[in-house]
Design an enzyme around this catalytic site. Structure first.
Site, PDB file in Angstrom:
ATOM      1  N   ASP A 105       0.712  -1.460   0.560  1.00  0.00           N
ATOM      2  CA  ASP A 105       0.187   0.394  -0.315  1.00  0.00           C
ATOM      3  C   ASP A 105       1.098   1.426   0.320  1.00  0.00           C
ATOM      4  O   ASP A 105       1.075   2.201   1.175  1.00  0.00           O
ATOM      5  CB  ASP A 105      -0.573   0.215   1.242  1.00  0.00           C
ATOM      6  CG  ASP A 105      -1.888   1.264   0.516  1.00  0.00           C
ATOM      7  OD1 ASP A 105      -2.203   1.987   0.150  1.00  0.00           O
ATOM      8  OD2 ASP A 105      -2.607   1.566   2.308  1.00  0.00           O
ATOM      9  N   GLU A 135      -2.216  10.514  -0.488  1.00  0.00           N
ATOM     10  CA  GLU A 135      -3.595   9.366  -0.750  1.00  0.00           C
ATOM     11  C   GLU A 135      -3.417   9.068   1.441  1.00  0.00           C
ATOM     12  O   GLU A 135      -5.220   9.021   1.765  1.00  0.00           O
ATOM     13  CB  GLU A 135      -3.677   8.751  -1.301  1.00  0.00           C
ATOM     14  CG  GLU A 135      -4.857   8.041  -1.470  1.00  0.00           C
ATOM     15  CD  GLU A 135      -5.332   6.974  -0.333  1.00  0.00           C
ATOM     16  OE1 GLU A 135      -6.057   5.956   0.002  1.00  0.00           O
ATOM     17  OE2 GLU A 135      -3.812   6.212  -0.015  1.00  0.00           O
TER      18      GLU A 135
END
Length: 378
Positions: A105, A135
């Site tokens: 991730d 993000e």
């Protein structure tokens, strides 16, 4: 939006991009406090491959390849920031599994998307690589791409996140805010002389449980039912004083067609109807500079989704976490796809100290995206 210098294909003299070597360097590069070093690595890698990338005012890294004929504009997107703390790179003894912060991730998806971007045939249309810097925090980069003064517009988006090579065509939104319950302070020896905000809380917590049945958006075919959860509580000034205020943190996982503003209005109406006569109750969304990540869906029959399913062999499902696909899906069909998983049978993987990705999934994801692009742009 001004685009980088056109590149129709990788320069033949450039060295072959190695996604696994890039992934190793990326995981070794801390990007939880600043993405500067990680962005430098990405820009350097693209330049070495014969592409002329640029970094825009919002910190996004952008590169473009254009074909010679008319065709769709497709975007490959993921992010380079990670949550803290940095977890150092390690490689299992058999070399099959990479562990470390960002392994799945989203540096695993990043490696796969860069490989596909550089190597896919782009005979027609346009292919954009758009990598965002934040993000995990504000999503200011994606906000600029989707809703800025000169927004990115496309015919389809592939957003890289750990999906176990499944093709995700929907995702719940995530809203958060605070319920403030107000009463009147008094001495604890004479509690009836005030209004105890803490004692006013139970009917409001019960009202959270009935909100969706009475006022919610219903169940979505892909996402199922929304959730509404009280997660934190804070209040009171002293043990010997009746509390005049209690604050409860609330997490909302939404489904279409609910919007953040619509949820705030509906929840306030519902809570006011349940509140005690002598206590106040008000819910407010947390203030933020960028829009909340709202729920999104893409028809699984969209050509982009079908092509990626055919190429990957993955299942079609909803993504389990909120991500920047929410912003892009407002523009065009969007899917979330990539190597790695958010969690496995032992527990959390992404954002956890045991974060990992299988290297074979990185190459499989790159192959699937490359094949998808070839079918749509080749």
């Amino acid at each position: 939006m001004r685009v980088p210098t056109r590149a129709t294909r990788r320069v033949s003299a450039a060295p072959r991009f190695d996604p696994l070597a890039f992934h190793e360097r990326a995981v070794r590069t801390a990007s939880h406090e600043s993405v500067g070093a990680m962005r430098d690595l990405l820009v350097e890698t693209l330049a070495d491959a014969g592409v002329d990338p640029r970094v825009d005012d919002a910190g996004n890294t952008l590169a473009v390849r254009e074909g010679d004929g008319d065709g769709p504009h497709l975007v490959l997107n993921t992010h380079i920031d990670t949550v803290p703390p940095h977890v150092p790179f390690t490689l299992d003894a058999d070399g099959a599994i990479v562990r470390g912060r960002g392994a799945c991730d989203a540096k695993g998806p990043l490696a796969a998307l860069v490989d596909a971007f550089l190597d896919a045939p782009v005979e027609r249309g346009r292919l954009t690589l758009a990598i965002t810097p934040d993000e995990e925090t504000t999503s200011a980069g994606a906000d600029a791409l989707a809703f800025g003064d000169d927004p990115l517009r496309a015919d389809g988006y592939i957003v890289g996140e750990p999906t176990g090579l499944d093709v995700c065509t929907a995702g719940k939104g995530r809203f958060e805010g605070t319920l403030t319950v107000t009463g009147e302070a008094a001495h604890a020896a004479e509690p009836e002389s005030g209004t105890n905000a803490l004692r006013a809380l139970p009917p409001l917590l019960a009202a959270l449980d009935t909100f969706d049945a009475e006022r919610g958006p219903g169940t979505d075919p892909q996402l199922g039912a929304p959730t509404l959860t009280a997660t934190t509580v804070d209040g009171g000034e002293a043990i010997n004083q009746v509390p005049a205020e209690v604050r409860v943190g609330i997490d909302r996982r939404s489904v279409p067609p609910e919007t953040a503003d619509g949820f705030e209005r509906a929840l306030n109406e519902h809570l006011r109807a349940a509140a005690m006569d002598d206590a106040g109750a008000a819910f407010a969304l947390t203030e933020r500079e960028t829009p909340f990540l709202e729920a999104w869906t893409t028809d699984p029959d969209e050509p982009l989704a079908e092509a990626l399913v055919d190429a990957s062999g993955g299942d079609v499902r909803a993504f389990g976490a909120a991500c920047e696909a929410s912003y892009f899906a407002a523009d065009a069909p969007t899917v979330v796809f990539g190597p790695g998983v958010l969690a496995d049978e032992e527990g959390a993987v992404a954002h956890a100290d045991r974060e990992y990705v299988r290297r074979e999934e990185i190459t499989a994801a790159a192959d699937a995206v490359r094949e998808t692009l070839a079918s749509l742009l080749g």
